[in-house]
Design an enzyme around this catalytic site. Structure first.
Site, PDB file in Angstrom:
ATOM      1  N   HIS A  75      14.429   1.090   5.490  1.00 59.11           N
ATOM      2  CA  HIS A  75      14.921   2.020   6.521  1.00 59.11           C
ATOM      3  C   HIS A  75      15.249   1.215   7.763  1.00 59.11           C
ATOM      4  CE1 HIS A  75      13.301   6.153   4.979  1.00 59.11           C
ATOM      5  NE2 HIS A  75      13.731   5.383   3.975  1.00 59.11           N
ATOM      6  N   TYR A 204      10.682  12.638  13.119  1.00 52.14           N
ATOM      7  CA  TYR A 204       9.484  13.027  13.874  1.00 52.14           C
ATOM      8  C   TYR A 204       9.911  14.150  14.818  1.00 52.14           C
ATOM      9  CZ  TYR A 204       7.239   8.640  12.369  1.00 52.14           C
ATOM     10  OH  TYR A 204       6.697   7.610  11.629  1.00 52.14           O
ATOM     11  N   PRO A 296      -1.800   8.953  12.634  1.00 50.06           N
ATOM     12  CA  PRO A 296      -0.690   8.430  11.823  1.00 50.06           C
ATOM     13  C   PRO A 296       0.690   8.583  12.463  1.00 50.06           C
ATOM     14  CG  PRO A 296      -1.753  10.300  10.735  1.00 50.06           C
ATOM     15  CD  PRO A 296      -2.489  10.055  11.989  1.00 50.06           C
ATOM     16  N   LYS A 300       0.909   3.241  11.724  1.00 49.28           N
ATOM     17  CA  LYS A 300       0.270   1.942  11.962  1.00 49.28           C
ATOM     18  C   LYS A 300      -0.986   1.699  11.129  1.00 49.28           C
ATOM     19  CE  LYS A 300       3.266   0.414  14.550  1.00 49.28           C
ATOM     20  NZ  LYS A 300       4.177  -0.136  13.556  1.00 49.28           N
ATOM     21  N   TYR A 394       7.502   0.131  16.499  1.00 53.09           N
ATOM     22  CA  TYR A 394       7.507   0.816  15.197  1.00 53.09           C
ATOM     23  C   TYR A 394       7.703  -0.195  14.057  1.00 53.09           C
ATOM     24  CZ  TYR A 394       8.229   4.647  11.888  1.00 53.09           C
ATOM     25  OH  TYR A 394       8.092   5.526  10.830  1.00 53.09           O
TER      26      TYR A 394
HETATM   27  P1  FAS Z   1      -9.472   2.741   2.629  1.00 51.32           P
HETATM   28  O1  FAS Z   1     -10.277   3.842   3.265  1.00 51.32           O
HETATM   29  O2  FAS Z   1      -8.136   3.042   2.056  1.00 51.32           O
HETATM   30  O3  FAS Z   1     -10.330   2.095   1.437  1.00 51.32           O
HETATM   31  C1  FAS Z   1     -11.713   1.856   1.583  1.00 51.32           C
HETATM   32  C2  FAS Z   1     -12.328   1.833   0.203  1.00 51.32           C
HETATM   33  O4  FAS Z   1     -13.709   1.457   0.326  1.00 51.32           O
HETATM   34  C3  FAS Z   1     -12.296   3.203  -0.459  1.00 51.32           C
HETATM   35  O5  FAS Z   1     -11.704   3.124  -1.734  1.00 51.32           O
HETATM   36  C4  FAS Z   1     -13.764   3.606  -0.526  1.00 51.32           C
HETATM   37  O6  FAS Z   1     -14.067   4.344  -1.703  1.00 51.32           O
HETATM   38  C5  FAS Z   1     -14.472   2.254  -0.557  1.00 51.32           C
HETATM   39  N1  FAS Z   1     -15.857   2.313  -0.079  1.00 51.32           N
HETATM   40  C6  FAS Z   1     -16.329   2.969   1.007  1.00 51.32           C
HETATM   41  N2  FAS Z   1     -17.666   2.797   1.101  1.00 51.32           N
HETATM   42  C7  FAS Z   1     -18.052   2.011   0.051  1.00 51.32           C
HETATM   43  C8  FAS Z   1     -19.294   1.496  -0.404  1.00 51.32           C
HETATM   44  N3  FAS Z   1     -20.441   1.749   0.231  1.00 51.32           N
HETATM   45  N4  FAS Z   1     -19.303   0.739  -1.522  1.00 51.32           N
HETATM   46  C9  FAS Z   1     -18.152   0.457  -2.191  1.00 51.32           C
HETATM   47  N5  FAS Z   1     -16.926   0.926  -1.812  1.00 51.32           N
HETATM   48  C10 FAS Z   1     -16.888   1.692  -0.699  1.00 51.32           C
HETATM   49  N6  FAS Z   1      -1.859   5.404   7.573  1.00 51.32           N
HETATM   50  C11 FAS Z   1      -0.530   5.404   7.826  1.00 51.32           C
HETATM   51  O7  FAS Z   1       0.013   4.355   8.204  1.00 51.32           O
HETATM   52  N7  FAS Z   1       0.203   6.560   7.648  1.00 51.32           N
HETATM   53  C12 FAS Z   1      -0.374   7.731   7.198  1.00 51.32           C
HETATM   54  O8  FAS Z   1       0.292   8.743   7.039  1.00 51.32           O
HETATM   55  C13 FAS Z   1      -1.740   7.761   6.909  1.00 51.32           C
HETATM   56  N8  FAS Z   1      -2.346   8.905   6.413  1.00 51.32           N
HETATM   57  C14 FAS Z   1      -3.709   8.896   6.177  1.00 51.32           C
HETATM   58  C15 FAS Z   1      -4.383  10.018   5.663  1.00 51.32           C
HETATM   59  C16 FAS Z   1      -5.787   9.997   5.449  1.00 51.32           C
HETATM   60  C17 FAS Z   1      -6.479  11.211   4.875  1.00 51.32           C
HETATM   61  C18 FAS Z   1      -6.527   8.846   5.746  1.00 51.32           C
HETATM   62  C19 FAS Z   1      -8.045   8.820   5.570  1.00 51.32           C
HETATM   63  C20 FAS Z   1      -5.866   7.714   6.229  1.00 51.32           C
HETATM   64  C21 FAS Z   1      -4.464   7.732   6.428  1.00 51.32           C
HETATM   65  N9  FAS Z   1      -3.771   6.598   6.889  1.00 51.32           N
HETATM   66  C22 FAS Z   1      -2.452   6.563   7.131  1.00 51.32           C
HETATM   67  C23 FAS Z   1      -4.456   5.384   7.098  1.00 51.32           C
HETATM   68  C24 FAS Z   1      -4.666   4.775   5.744  1.00 51.32           C
HETATM   69  O9  FAS Z   1      -3.439   4.552   5.136  1.00 51.32           O
HETATM   70  C25 FAS Z   1      -5.505   3.558   5.970  1.00 51.32           C
HETATM   71  O10 FAS Z   1      -5.005   2.783   7.060  1.00 51.32           O
HETATM   72  C26 FAS Z   1      -5.606   2.699   4.749  1.00 51.32           C
HETATM   73  O11 FAS Z   1      -6.092   3.497   3.702  1.00 51.32           O
HETATM   74  C27 FAS Z   1      -6.539   1.551   5.102  1.00 51.32           C
HETATM   75  O12 FAS Z   1      -6.894   0.952   3.944  1.00 51.32           O
HETATM   76  P2  FAS Z   1      -8.371   0.335   3.762  1.00 51.32           P
HETATM   77  O13 FAS Z   1      -8.733  -0.410   4.988  1.00 51.32           O
HETATM   78  O14 FAS Z   1      -8.315  -0.356   2.451  1.00 51.32           O
HETATM   79  O15 FAS Z   1      -9.366   1.581   3.717  1.00 51.32           O
HETATM   80  C1  PHB Z   2       4.055   9.144   5.352  1.00 54.09           C
HETATM   81  O1  PHB Z   2       5.127   9.033   4.718  1.00 54.09           O
HETATM   82  O2  PHB Z   2       2.983   9.532   4.817  1.00 54.09           O
HETATM   83  C2  PHB Z   2       4.055   8.825   6.818  1.00 54.09           C
HETATM   84  C3  PHB Z   2       5.140   8.178   7.357  1.00 54.09           C
HETATM   85  C4  PHB Z   2       5.140   7.875   8.714  1.00 54.09           C
HETATM   86  C5  PHB Z   2       4.065   8.252   9.504  1.00 54.09           C
HETATM   87  C6  PHB Z   2       2.967   8.902   8.947  1.00 54.09           C
HETATM   88  C7  PHB Z   2       2.967   9.197   7.594  1.00 54.09           C
HETATM   89  O3  PHB Z   2       4.079   7.971  10.829  1.00 54.09           O
END
Ligand code: FAS
Ligand code: PHB
Length: 403
Positions: A75, A204, A296, A300, A394
């Site tokens: 994009h 957005y 989100p 980032k 961005y």
């Molecule tokens: P994660 O949370 O993905 O992974 C951590 C892992 O550690 C999990 O699999 C968990 O099961 C494991 N774990 C935890 N405790 C443990 C233990 N005691 N023993 C063993 N394993 C354990 N970011 C964006 O950029 N755009 C978005 O739209 C967006 N939407 C999101 C929506 C939600 C609901 C959430 C929670 C986050 C969102 N994020 C978004 C942010 C997300 O993408 C995170 O930045 C990304 O998952 C980060 O990855 P990790 O650091 O690997 O953490």
């Molecule tokens: C998504 O595609 O899930 C998404 C993209 C951009 C954002 C947040 C979420 O800023």
């Protein structure tokens, strides 16, 4: 108690842990990943969709970019709409050629999982880490349960890639751990559907009814979000209600193009800004959501996790290849500078694009906050240098280098 050893113990098989594991393995640095959930559960979490170039480059370096290159969409811009007025942020021309890639976190996680499996590296799924010991020694250990048996894994270093609700962060003594947090008075209701995206690029939407985001996963799969009060429950949002509300928040031109269909996933996430300082203690390093969370709105979250992985990868490669133990001390400072830039941008975009009408802040101040934010958005969208400031953040700031 079964005893295991490795060089780097990685807690968590989310994108942070899996990407770090692949990069370390490429340098011949042995690592074991311990994940409390099943692989299927990790993949069932629908999260991010936009990857900065720095993330894409890291995945290429890890040798896992095949499908992303084929199926990811580059994009060069995105749209911010203010009520019905649309402003395209032309990232590519405003940043001298930088772009982002649209490719779901689920897919990148799947690619990393499959690559790890093919490489035969050890990953323990369904194995919660229950304790982390001796992180100030040269041989810290983690204890975990796997198939009802207790294991003790001794290692040189621990990467806490265990997300916001993980165990790692609590291992840093509260006497030296500083946590900074802002919780927003609303959440995002997300919907995934096998319908063609309403637009080629993300939109957005600032709207008096509340924020909305039109995103995508492919030409046939869309991802939409609606700002909702924290009191909302996902079961109160039938698909029809979601689509009707989205139509009212999208700019008119897009709303008329919207193709609706059955949801394949719906969930509500709360929005918070959170940072833990420092991001390391002894031989334990916090990575990604274990150390920081962003709303989100700036895309980032996942991308800040990637820059942490890049920094830890550089530190551990220097330790094992050059015997430079001193560089360990740089990790937290190098990560935090970029983390705080990402936090600020995400907080800023959230303030400009969301409705704070019912919030305490807005009621306390009698609405001046929303007037100020409305003017801020209008200024940055209508001034070329304002759009450049948005575009620069961005696409992602450069990764910080080790000294
Ligand atoms: P994660 O949370 O993905 O992974 C951590 C892992 O550690 C999990 O699999 C968990 O099961 C494991 N774990 C935890 N405790 C443990 C233990 N005691 N023993 C063993 N394993 C354990 N970011 C964006 O950029 N755009 C978005 O739209 C967006 N939407 C999101 C929506 C939600 C609901 C959430 C929670 C986050 C969102 N994020 C978004 C942010 C997300 O993408 C995170 O930045 C990304 O998952 C980060 O990855 P990790 O650091 O690997 O953490
Ligand atoms: C998504 O595609 O899930 C998404 C993209 C951009 C954002 C947040 C979420 O800023």
């Amino acid at each position: 108690m079964e005893r295991l050893t490795t060089q780097v113990a990685i807690i968590g098989a989310g994108p942070s842990g899996l990407l770090l594991g692949q990069l370390l393995a490429k340098q011949g640095i042995e690592n074991i990943i311990i994940e409390r959930s099943s692989g299927d559960h990790v993949l069932s979490r629908i999260r991010a969709g936009i990857l900065e170039q720095g993330f894409v480059d890291l995945v290429e370096e890890a040798g896992c970019a095949g499908r992303m290159t084929e199926e990811g969409h580059v994009h060069s811009g995105f749209v911010i709409s203010d009520q019905d007025q649309q402003y395209r942020i032309d990232m590519q021309s405003l940043t001298g050629g930088k772009v982002v890639t649209c490719y779901g976190q689920t897919e990148i996680t799947r690619d990393l999982m499959e690559a790890r499996e093919e490489s035969g590296q050890q990953t323990y799924y369904d194995s919660p880490v229950n304790s982390i010991e001796d992180v100030e020694s040269s041989s810290p250990t983690i204890c975990f349960t796997h198939q009802g048996k207790e294991y003790q894994l001794s290692c040189d270093f621990i990467a806490g890639c265990d997300g916001f609700h993980g165990i790692s962060r609590q291992t840093i003594p509260s006497s030296i751990r500083n946590e900074y947090e802002r919780v927003y008075p609303f959440g995002w209701l997300g919907l995934l559907s096998d319908t063609p995206p309403v637009s080629d690029e993300l939109i957005y939407c600032k709207n008096e009814r509340g924020f909305a985001l039109a995103s995508q996963r492919s030409e046939t799969r869309s991802r939409y979000y609606l700002q909702v009060p924290l009191t909302e429950k996902v079961e109160d949002w039938a698909d029809e209600r979601f689509w009707d509300e989205l139509k009212q928040r999208l700019p008119k031109e897009a709303s008329e193009q919207l193709v609706t269909g059955p949801s394949i996933e719906k969930s509500i996430v709360p929005l918070r800004s959170f940072v833990c300082e420092p991001m390391q203690f002894g031989r334990l390093f916090l990575v990604g959501d274990a150390a920081h969370i962003v709303p989100p709105t700036g895309a980032k979250g996942l991308n800040l996790a990637a820059s942490d992985v890049s920094t830890l990868y550089k530190v551990l490669t220097r330790v094992y290849k050059e015997g430079d133990l001193a560089c360990i001390a740089q990790y937290s400072e190098v990560c935090l500078r970029r983390v705080w830039h990402g936090e600020r941008f995400s907080w800023w975009m959230t303030n400009m694009l969301h409705e704070f009408g019912e919030s305490e802040l807005a009621s306390q101040e009698g609405g001046i906050f929303e007037k100020l934010m409305g003017s801020e958005l209008d200024y940055f969208l209508t001034q070329p240098h304002g759009q450049k400031i948005i575009a620069d953040q961005y696409v992602g700031l450069d990764y910080e280098e080790l000294k």
